[in-house]
Scaffold this active site. Structure first.
Site, PDB file in Angstrom:
ATOM      1  N   CYS A   1       3.526  -4.927   6.503  1.00 34.70           N
ATOM      2  CA  CYS A   1       3.212  -4.739   5.086  1.00 34.70           C
ATOM      3  C   CYS A   1       4.433  -4.247   4.323  1.00 34.70           C
ATOM      4  O   CYS A   1       5.488  -4.002   4.883  1.00 34.70           O
ATOM      5  CB  CYS A   1       2.069  -3.727   4.940  1.00 34.70           C
ATOM      6  SG  CYS A   1       0.533  -4.220   5.765  1.00 34.70           S
TER       7      CYS A   1
ATOM      8  N   HIS B   1       0.826  -1.205   0.000  1.00 39.78           N
ATOM      9  CA  HIS B   1       0.000   0.000   0.000  1.00 39.78           C
ATOM     10  C   HIS B   1       0.859   1.253   0.000  1.00 39.78           C
ATOM     11  O   HIS B   1       2.090   1.197  -0.022  1.00 39.78           O
ATOM     12  CB  HIS B   1      -0.957  -0.004   1.202  1.00 39.78           C
ATOM     13  CG  HIS B   1      -0.282  -0.094   2.544  1.00 39.78           C
ATOM     14  ND1 HIS B   1       0.579   0.871   3.040  1.00 39.78           N
ATOM     15  CD2 HIS B   1      -0.351  -1.038   3.522  1.00 39.78           C
ATOM     16  CE1 HIS B   1       0.986   0.539   4.242  1.00 39.78           C
ATOM     17  NE2 HIS B   1       0.464  -0.628   4.555  1.00 39.78           N
TER      18      HIS B   1
END
Length: 496
Positions: free
Chosen positions: A161, A153
């Protein structure tokens, strides 16, 4: 070219919105179809790079991630059917240590092979835009590994992430979107601790994750020698690449990650090429070890890494576990422009004193579990605290709906209204994830190769377009994908 692309994107949004209204006037779906972030056209420089590399706008893509180098590569299929490198993006932030994700809350960014279908694309991400990596896959589940909502992202913020800048994820998202419009049902994501070179294998030879890394290196080598997306299966708690049915078999083998491997073979052209590469790499690794190549230090207590181009822009910034972290290297990059917006809230890697004296988490195979070393993995709040939060609990998402309508499965991005703050670190207990040793694989007679979102404002902005990386183009030829009869192309070709 740019004008035509923009017009096509706007027409696509209009058609999708109209279709949704006819289906029942679902306002959430209409807003998604008109989502400006998700419908940004592919930048002109990338379009020009595709033309130069003989690639179609909507040909399939493949993504590779490297933690130590803090780089994300986008590969795209050219008109010869092979994949070539389109662009390399520096990763703004990744968290955890080198090694696979083992459990919920360990802050680890996953490693392995994952499949991204349209339902995993989130146009309403609180971290600008995102897609779900699909962790855990069948291999992870067979080993009892846990975790959820592991994303790629924007926002340059990570707790499990891979975080890019908003500008970078917008480009990557647009490339994925176009590949789906072109008929690709899912693109492959390959996540590695580092580039699987003899130098890196020598440096990390004593790492307890080496059995796992050698296993995923097989898939790395398959891609390197064929420039085709390797077919991935799982059995006996291990990865299997490019397996086909054995001679005389009447049907394709059926794989189960927790069950015994079925009878299968690997096409001779691929098996022999991979074997030759493995032999060369092993010989070079042995030579480097004999020359005294230093072993990479373990248990640094540093939480993740950051590409040097970003670290050089942040006061007291460091690259953590990524390369290029010395002060001289960062100083030399300080005048270069960063590829996108660096949020004022960015948190560069720092020594995590809370975990330096805790018991480690070890991921090994059963053949090495009794003697493997240890690896620190900090226990923290649930991955869901860092999961990619959507702005609506009820919105299914355009790509999710699109995937469901055309019969493509997958785990969609979870929706949350806000992104909760990370919880304080908690002690971790030892945990061993085991896998059985690999079994012997037969080689088939020679055959033809297969043809193949955001909570905080951003006060600091520095942008620059990254230059396209060199291509790699020889090896086995494939073919462009066949567009399915229920694909986007078939339904909406009149407005393209």
């Amino acid at each position: 070219m740019t004008h035509r692309t923009l017009v096509r994107a706007l027409l696509t949004s209009a058609v999708l919105a109209a279709g949704v209204m006819l289906a029942g006037c679902d306002s959430d779906q209409i807003s998604l179809a008109q989502n400006a972030k998700a419908n940004q056209p592919v930048p002109p420089k990338l379009v020009a790079a595709m033309t130069e590399k003989d690639m179609d706008m909507q040909s399939p893509i493949l993504v590779r991630l490297f933690k130590q180098e803090a780089e994300l590569e986008v590969w795209k299929q050219n008109r010869s059917g092979q994949f070539a490198l389109l662009k390399t993006y520096p990763i703004c932030r990744w968290s955890g240590d080198l090694g696979p994700k083992v459990r919920e809350g360990d802050r680890q960014a996953p490693e392995g092979f994952y499949s991204i279908n349209p339902s995993q694309m989130n146009p309403q991400s609180a971290y600008y835009l995102s897609f779900n990596t699909g962790y855990p896959n069948a291999f992870d589940k067979a080993l009892g590994r846990t975790g959820s909502q592991l994303m790629v992202h924007g926002d340059c913020s990570s707790r499990g992430c891979y975080a890019m800048t908003d500008e970078q994820i917008a480009e990557i998202y647009s490339l994925g979107r176009e590949s789906f419009f072109g008929g690709q049902k899912a693109f492959q994501l390959q996540a590695y601790p580092f580039r699987m070179t003899p130098v890196n294998m020598a440096k990390h030879r004593n790492n307890p994750n080496m059995p796992f890394w050698k296993m995923i290196k097989e898939g790395y080598d398959h891609f390197e020698v064929t420039k085709q997306e390797p077919k991935v299966d799982f059995c006996e708690k291990k990865y299997v690449f490019d397996a086909v049915k054995a001679p005389g078999a009447t049907r394709d083998p059926v794989f189960d990650a927790s069950a015994k491997c079925p009878a299968y073979v690997i096409p001779e052209e691929i098996a022999s090429a991979v074997h030759e590469k493995e032999q060369r790499d092993a010989a070079e690794t042995a030579k480097l070890v004999s020359k005294g190549t230093p072993v990479a230090r373990l248990n640094t207590g540093i939480d993740g890494g950051m590409n040097a181009i970003f670290a050089s822009k942040i006061p007291e910034g460091t690259t953590g576990l990524s390369e290029g972290g010395d002060s001289q290297a960062l100083a030399s990059m300080s005048l270069a422009r960063a590829p996108g917006t660096i949020p004022g809230t960015v948190n560069p890697p720092k020594p995590n004193l809370a975990v330096q004296q805790e018991e480690p988490v070890v991921a090994t195979t059963s053949s090495t579990a009794s003697s493997a070393g240890t690896r620190v993995a900090s226990a923290n709040a649930s991955d869901k605290s860092a999961a990619d939060k959507s702005t609506s609990d009820k919105s299914e998402g355009f790509f999710s709906s699109f995937a469901r309508k055309v019969g493509i499965g997958g785990t969609a991005d979870a929706s949350k209204t806000t992104a909760p703050a990370p919880a304080a670190a908690a002690p971790a207990k030892p945990k061993v994830a085991e896998a059985k040793p690999q079994s012997v694989v037969r080689v088939a007679p020679k055959a033809e190769p297969k043809q193949a979102a955001k909570p905080a404002p951003k006060p600091q902005v520095t942008t620059a377009a990254a230059a396209p990386a060199p291509t790699s183009s020889t090896q086995l030829a494939g073919s462009a994908p066949v567009v399915q009869t229920n694909s986007f192309d078939t339904r909406f070709s009149a407005v393209k």
